[in-house]
Design a protein around this motif. Structure first.
Motif, PDB file in Angstrom:
ATOM      1  N   GLY A 182       0.777  -1.233   0.000  1.00 51.89           N
ATOM      2  CA  GLY A 182       0.000   0.000   0.000  1.00 51.89           C
ATOM      3  C   GLY A 182       0.804   1.276   0.000  1.00 51.89           C
ATOM      4  N   VAL A 183       2.122   1.159  -0.239  1.00 50.54           N
ATOM      5  CA  VAL A 183       2.990   2.337  -0.214  1.00 50.54           C
ATOM      6  C   VAL A 183       3.389   2.729  -1.637  1.00 50.54           C
ATOM      7  CG1 VAL A 183       5.226   3.261   0.542  1.00 50.54           C
ATOM      8  CG2 VAL A 183       3.888   1.809   2.074  1.00 50.54           C
ATOM      9  N   PHE A 184       3.267   4.015  -1.932  1.00 47.22           N
ATOM     10  CA  PHE A 184       3.735   4.574  -3.202  1.00 47.22           C
ATOM     11  C   PHE A 184       5.070   5.251  -2.927  1.00 47.22           C
ATOM     12  CE2 PHE A 184       4.277   8.048  -6.189  1.00 47.22           C
ATOM     13  CZ  PHE A 184       3.984   7.456  -7.414  1.00 47.22           C
ATOM     14  N   TYR A 185       6.122   4.817  -3.626  1.00 52.62           N
ATOM     15  CA  TYR A 185       7.453   5.401  -3.452  1.00 52.62           C
ATOM     16  C   TYR A 185       7.618   6.533  -4.453  1.00 52.62           C
ATOM     17  CZ  TYR A 185      12.611   5.424  -2.949  1.00 52.62           C
ATOM     18  OH  TYR A 185      13.922   5.766  -2.729  1.00 52.62           O
ATOM     19  N   ALA A 186       7.578   7.744  -3.947  1.00 55.80           N
ATOM     20  CA  ALA A 186       7.731   8.936  -4.794  1.00 55.80           C
ATOM     21  C   ALA A 186       9.218   9.221  -4.968  1.00 55.80           C
ATOM     22  CB  ALA A 186       7.008  10.121  -4.169  1.00 55.80           C
TER      23      ALA A 186
END
Length: 200
Positions: A182-186
């Motif tokens: 559920g993590v978006f790595y920007a």
């Protein structure tokens, strides 16, 4: 939707999968994207005075998270050299050009949270655009990061994590967090959407 592909081994991933790197070689993604035809100098004068005037060459259009980025002045210094004044961007850095693309993509994917790593400018920019997109954001920074930068990151509502050690230790900590579901790595290094924004 456009897909990620690995230029090293050909692995592909849907963007919606939130995979921040190639699962085979752990290298950065490239983007299967072809610019739409029609962008010529003749169509630009009547367009919005922002980065989004170049929508044909961007993998995302019609943003909801814009802070008015782009179209900073180009000032001639000599007959052959000009300076692009990107310190006039919303967070005082050219990194807003890429951060707006990452935040817009994250908004569309609706992750549980956004994670970034930075030594200052990129973290400030990601924090600002995540705030605009109403996305929870955590920014990892080296423990010796300038207090002015950490204040900016916090002022935009991001959670700040100071990592002992240098820039590489910080990146490793952020990547470990990015591997969580559920993590978006920007990432301004690993995510090609950032590069598509900065090309403007």
């Amino acid at each position: 939707m456009t897909t990620y592909h690995c230029p090293q081994d050909g692995t592909r991933s849907p963007i919606s999968a939130l995979t921040w790197c190639c699962p085979v070689c752990r290298g950065p993604w490239d983007l299967d994207f072809r610019a739409a035809p029609g962008l010529t100098p003749h169509v630009l004068p009547g367009r919005a005075n922002s980065l989004w005037r170049y929508e044909e060459i961007l993998p995302l259009a019609a943003p909801e998270v814009s802070l008015g980025e782009g179209r900073t002045p180009l000032v001639p210094l000599t007959d052959t050299v000009s300076a692009k004044l990107d310190y006039l961007m919303p967070t005082l850095s050219f990194k807003d050009r890429g951060a707006v693309m990452l935040a817009e993509l994250a908004r569309r994917l609706a992750p549980d949270r956004v994670v970034a790593d930075s030594s200052g400018n990129a973290g400030t920019s990601i924090a600002a655009y995540c705030a605009r997109a109403a996305l929870p954001c955590t920014v990892y920074v080296p423990e010796g990061t300038s207090p002015k930068k950490t204040e900016q990151i916090r002022a935009h509502g991001a959670v700040l994590v100071a990592v002992p050690g240098g820039r590489e230790a910080t990146a490793l900590a952020a990547r470990a967090a990015a591997d969580e579901p559920g993590v978006f790595y920007a990432s301004h290094v690993f995510n090609p959407y950032f590069l598509h924004g900065t090309k403007t």
